[in-house]
Design an enzyme around this catalytic site. Sequence first.
Site, PDB file in Angstrom:
ATOM      1  N   GLY A   1     -53.497 -76.225  16.471  1.00  0.00           N
ATOM      2  CA  GLY A   1     -52.894 -76.314  15.151  1.00  0.00           C
ATOM      3  C   GLY A   1     -51.716 -75.369  15.019  1.00  0.00           C
ATOM      4  O   GLY A   1     -51.193 -74.842  16.006  1.00  0.00           O
TER       5      GLY A   1
ATOM      6  N   LEU B   1     -34.445 -77.252   7.512  1.00  0.00           N
ATOM      7  CA  LEU B   1     -34.101 -77.705   8.861  1.00  0.00           C
ATOM      8  C   LEU B   1     -34.410 -76.574   9.832  1.00  0.00           C
ATOM      9  O   LEU B   1     -34.245 -75.394   9.505  1.00  0.00           O
ATOM     10  CB  LEU B   1     -32.622 -78.083   8.938  1.00  0.00           C
ATOM     11  CG  LEU B   1     -32.172 -79.226   8.022  1.00  0.00           C
ATOM     12  CD1 LEU B   1     -30.652 -79.341   8.020  1.00  0.00           C
ATOM     13  CD2 LEU B   1     -32.807 -80.550   8.459  1.00  0.00           C
TER      14      LEU B   1
ATOM     15  N   THR C   1     -56.397 -78.650  12.331  1.00  0.00           N
ATOM     16  CA  THR C   1     -56.882 -79.290  11.105  1.00  0.00           C
ATOM     17  C   THR C   1     -55.739 -79.896  10.311  1.00  0.00           C
ATOM     18  O   THR C   1     -55.766 -81.065   9.939  1.00  0.00           O
ATOM     19  CB  THR C   1     -57.626 -78.260  10.231  1.00  0.00           C
ATOM     20  OG1 THR C   1     -58.709 -77.712  10.977  1.00  0.00           O
ATOM     21  CG2 THR C   1     -58.170 -78.911   8.968  1.00  0.00           C
TER      22      THR C   1
ATOM     23  N   ASN D   1     -47.880 -71.051  16.751  1.00  0.00           N
ATOM     24  CA  ASN D   1     -47.297 -69.752  16.427  1.00  0.00           C
ATOM     25  C   ASN D   1     -47.512 -68.758  17.565  1.00  0.00           C
ATOM     26  O   ASN D   1     -46.580 -68.051  17.971  1.00  0.00           O
ATOM     27  CB  ASN D   1     -47.917 -69.215  15.135  1.00  0.00           C
ATOM     28  CG  ASN D   1     -47.430 -67.817  14.773  1.00  0.00           C
ATOM     29  OD1 ASN D   1     -47.770 -66.844  15.430  1.00  0.00           O
ATOM     30  ND2 ASN D   1     -46.632 -67.723  13.729  1.00  0.00           N
ATOM     31  N   GLU D   2     -48.733 -68.697  18.070  1.00  0.00           N
ATOM     32  CA  GLU D   2     -49.048 -67.743  19.135  1.00  0.00           C
ATOM     33  C   GLU D   2     -48.202 -67.995  20.384  1.00  0.00           C
ATOM     34  O   GLU D   2     -47.661 -67.063  20.990  1.00  0.00           O
ATOM     35  CB  GLU D   2     -50.539 -67.815  19.488  1.00  0.00           C
ATOM     36  CG  GLU D   2     -50.969 -66.783  20.524  1.00  0.00           C
ATOM     37  CD  GLU D   2     -52.438 -66.855  20.868  1.00  0.00           C
ATOM     38  OE1 GLU D   2     -52.910 -65.956  21.604  1.00  0.00           O
ATOM     39  OE2 GLU D   2     -53.135 -67.795  20.411  1.00  0.00           O
TER      40      GLU D   2
ATOM     41  N   GLU E   1     -51.593 -67.311   9.889  1.00  0.00           N
ATOM     42  CA  GLU E   1     -52.054 -65.960  10.192  1.00  0.00           C
ATOM     43  C   GLU E   1     -51.675 -65.017   9.049  1.00  0.00           C
ATOM     44  O   GLU E   1     -50.495 -64.850   8.747  1.00  0.00           O
ATOM     45  CB  GLU E   1     -51.431 -65.463  11.502  1.00  0.00           C
ATOM     46  CG  GLU E   1     -51.784 -66.310  12.711  1.00  0.00           C
ATOM     47  CD  GLU E   1     -53.282 -66.403  12.950  1.00  0.00           C
ATOM     48  OE1 GLU E   1     -53.959 -65.340  12.904  1.00  0.00           O
ATOM     49  OE2 GLU E   1     -53.790 -67.512  13.156  1.00  0.00           O
TER      50      GLU E   1
ATOM     51  N   GLY F   1     -51.530 -72.331  14.004  1.00  0.00           N
ATOM     52  CA  GLY F   1     -51.775 -70.981  14.519  1.00  0.00           C
ATOM     53  C   GLY F   1     -51.567 -70.883  16.014  1.00  0.00           C
ATOM     54  O   GLY F   1     -51.008 -69.900  16.519  1.00  0.00           O
ATOM     55  N   THR F   2     -51.997 -71.905  16.748  1.00  0.00           N
ATOM     56  CA  THR F   2     -51.815 -71.932  18.200  1.00  0.00           C
ATOM     57  C   THR F   2     -50.336 -72.041  18.551  1.00  0.00           C
ATOM     58  O   THR F   2     -49.836 -71.342  19.442  1.00  0.00           O
ATOM     59  CB  THR F   2     -52.583 -73.116  18.817  1.00  0.00           C
ATOM     60  OG1 THR F   2     -53.972 -72.977  18.516  1.00  0.00           O
ATOM     61  CG2 THR F   2     -52.387 -73.175  20.321  1.00  0.00           C
TER      62      THR F   2
END
Length: 299
Positions: A66, A215, A95, A71-72, A271, A68-69
């Site tokens: 998702g 954008l 999700t 982002n990491e 996060e 968060g992943t």
Amino acid sequence: MDKKSLTLLILNGKGAGNDDLRAAIGSLREEGFDIAVRVTFEKGDGDRYVKEAIALQAETVVAGGGDGTINEIATALAASEADHRPVLGILPLGTANDFATSVGIPEEMEPALRLAIQGKASTIDLARVNQTHYFINMATGGFGTRITTETPEKLKSALGGVSYFIHGLMRMDTLKPDTCEISGPDFQWQGDALVIGIGNGRQAGGGQRLCPSALINDGRLDVSIVTAQELLPTLLHSLTGDDDNPGIVTTQLESLTIRSPHEMTFNLDGEPLSGREFVIEVLAGALSCRLPPQCPLLA
């Protein structure tokens, strides 16, 4: 891309048992694509696997999960040397998948994986907060943050993005605006904010389009402030996307500072980050990402 070029697929552990994904990986490997798979179990795994991908000279790193992943993995890529940085691919397995949805990535596993490996690479922006944290999609503050950080996991799993909205309505009795000051080049606002959206992308919280014109390659962040003058009407207007709502202040900035007399929490791609001051800046052209043709978020 060359089929012999290595792709490192980094999967969030929750999505590792997806049968459709397993079939898609097998299908592309049969076609000759070199795909290695890594699964994250705890915080820091994504950063470690990106470093491994660079050491292996992988051409593409695919973030499977998702927001968060994504982002990491994007954060780890941004921290690497530009000369050796792999291209980012995205495989939506979370999700809400707000970023993947808004850029137009297919929900089906095989088309999404094929795009993540073979799609045209486009240069995109990333946002940095207080020099140490990043977001690729959106930072949300105020009521929107409490919705996404407090929504029960069982509700998320059962209803997906709709759960955030339902949970938000359930929590209307707890609405408390954040008093803050937001400043940037030629922009100044001070008051009580119900929701603050700072968008590289357009939507958060399972489909709430807080920054509908954003954008990801224009070198600017879209800022939407839902003011707390009339709480319920303003919230409903913001969710229906009424551009004429006087309770919403909008602007576009390359950088901004948010200060509050009390502690605030911003949600950076899922996060939470708490504090009283947030210095946010756009890093123009920070990453290369494989996106669909005619992606609506590209200028």
